[in-house]
Each structure stands twice: as C-alpha cells, then as structure tokens.
Motif scaffolding. Sequence first.
Motif, PDB file in Angstrom:
ATOM      1  N   ASP A   1      40.626  38.988  44.774  1.00 56.38           N
ATOM      2  CA  ASP A   1      41.606  38.609  46.086  1.00 56.38           C
ATOM      3  C   ASP A   1      41.222  36.693  46.554  1.00 56.38           C
ATOM      4  N   SER A   2      42.433  36.028  46.146  1.00 61.80           N
ATOM      5  CA  SER A   2      41.968  34.321  46.211  1.00 61.80           C
ATOM      6  C   SER A   2      40.700  33.935  47.186  1.00 61.80           C
ATOM      7  N   LYS A   3      41.352  34.567  48.055  1.00 64.98           N
ATOM      8  CA  LYS A   3      39.994  33.797  49.828  1.00 64.98           C
ATOM      9  C   LYS A   3      38.390  34.564  48.922  1.00 64.98           C
TER      10      LYS A   3
ATOM     11  N   CYS B   1      35.467  37.321  39.123  1.00 67.26           N
ATOM     12  CA  CYS B   1      35.994  37.231  40.205  1.00 67.26           C
ATOM     13  C   CYS B   1      34.485  37.400  41.230  1.00 67.26           C
TER      14      CYS B   1
END
Length: 142
Positions: free
Chosen positions: A90-92, A116
């Motif tokens: 996920d981006s966060k 990642c």
Amino acid sequence: MRDSVKTIGGIIDKSGTAVIGSVDGEGFPNMKAMLPPRKREGISEFYFTTNTSSMRVKQYLENPKASIYFYDKRFYRGVMLKGTMEVLTDSKSKEEIWREGDEIYYPLGVTDSDYCVLKFTAQSGRYYSNFRSEDFLVNNLK
C-alpha cells in the motif's frame, strides 16, 4: 537480562546487518542478510524494504512464518526473533519507509511496483550472551 527490551534493542540498533528467514515450498529454512530495518517499534515490529519480485516475497506470501536475527560480533551475543512477515504494497506503508536515495534500488521511485515493505511481527525470541541462551515471549517483556 535486567532490562530485556533495552538490551535487545541495543543489539538491534548496533547491528549493521539483519538476517531474515523464510520457509521454502519444501519446508526448508532460507536465510538472507539484509540491511537493518528501516523502522522498528520496540522489539515487536520491524519494517524492511525489498523487491516485490524477490524469491523471499513469494515465500512469505505462501508461508508467513519467519525469523530475524541480529548479532553483536564484538561481544559475541545475539537475538533471534520468531514471528510472521507481511508483504505491504500500500502507498502509505511504502511512503513511510521510503528514503532519499532509494531510487538506486527502485528506479521508478516510491510508486515502483517492484518496491514493497516487509513487516515482521515478533512473537517469541531467544537471546544469547555469555555462553548462555534465554527464551522469551515478546509480549511478556518490559
């Protein structure tokens, strides 16, 4: 150990290398030296960066059981932690762990699909020092 979290945290912080373990499809342990964690929360959560396309990511997706090991070669002591490894894309999570210069490894930047975060959550461990070993549960340490 008098102050377990401080003692173990000191070994982790001084260690220039983290050794991470995964389990392959045949049930054999696989070990790999990594750069130290980018972030840690006490001795229970650790965050590493790696390539999404790596063999290790595939192994963690198939079997999240994992271990990490840190050592202090000067005083011949170390700590192994056992737990689970999550693959975060996920981006966060990626933005939180990203550092300037990471483009060397991930040329497309923080949004590179081959970048990642590995999140390790420790459950138990084993501390070695002065020719003695001591098992512990992470949640029981203060």
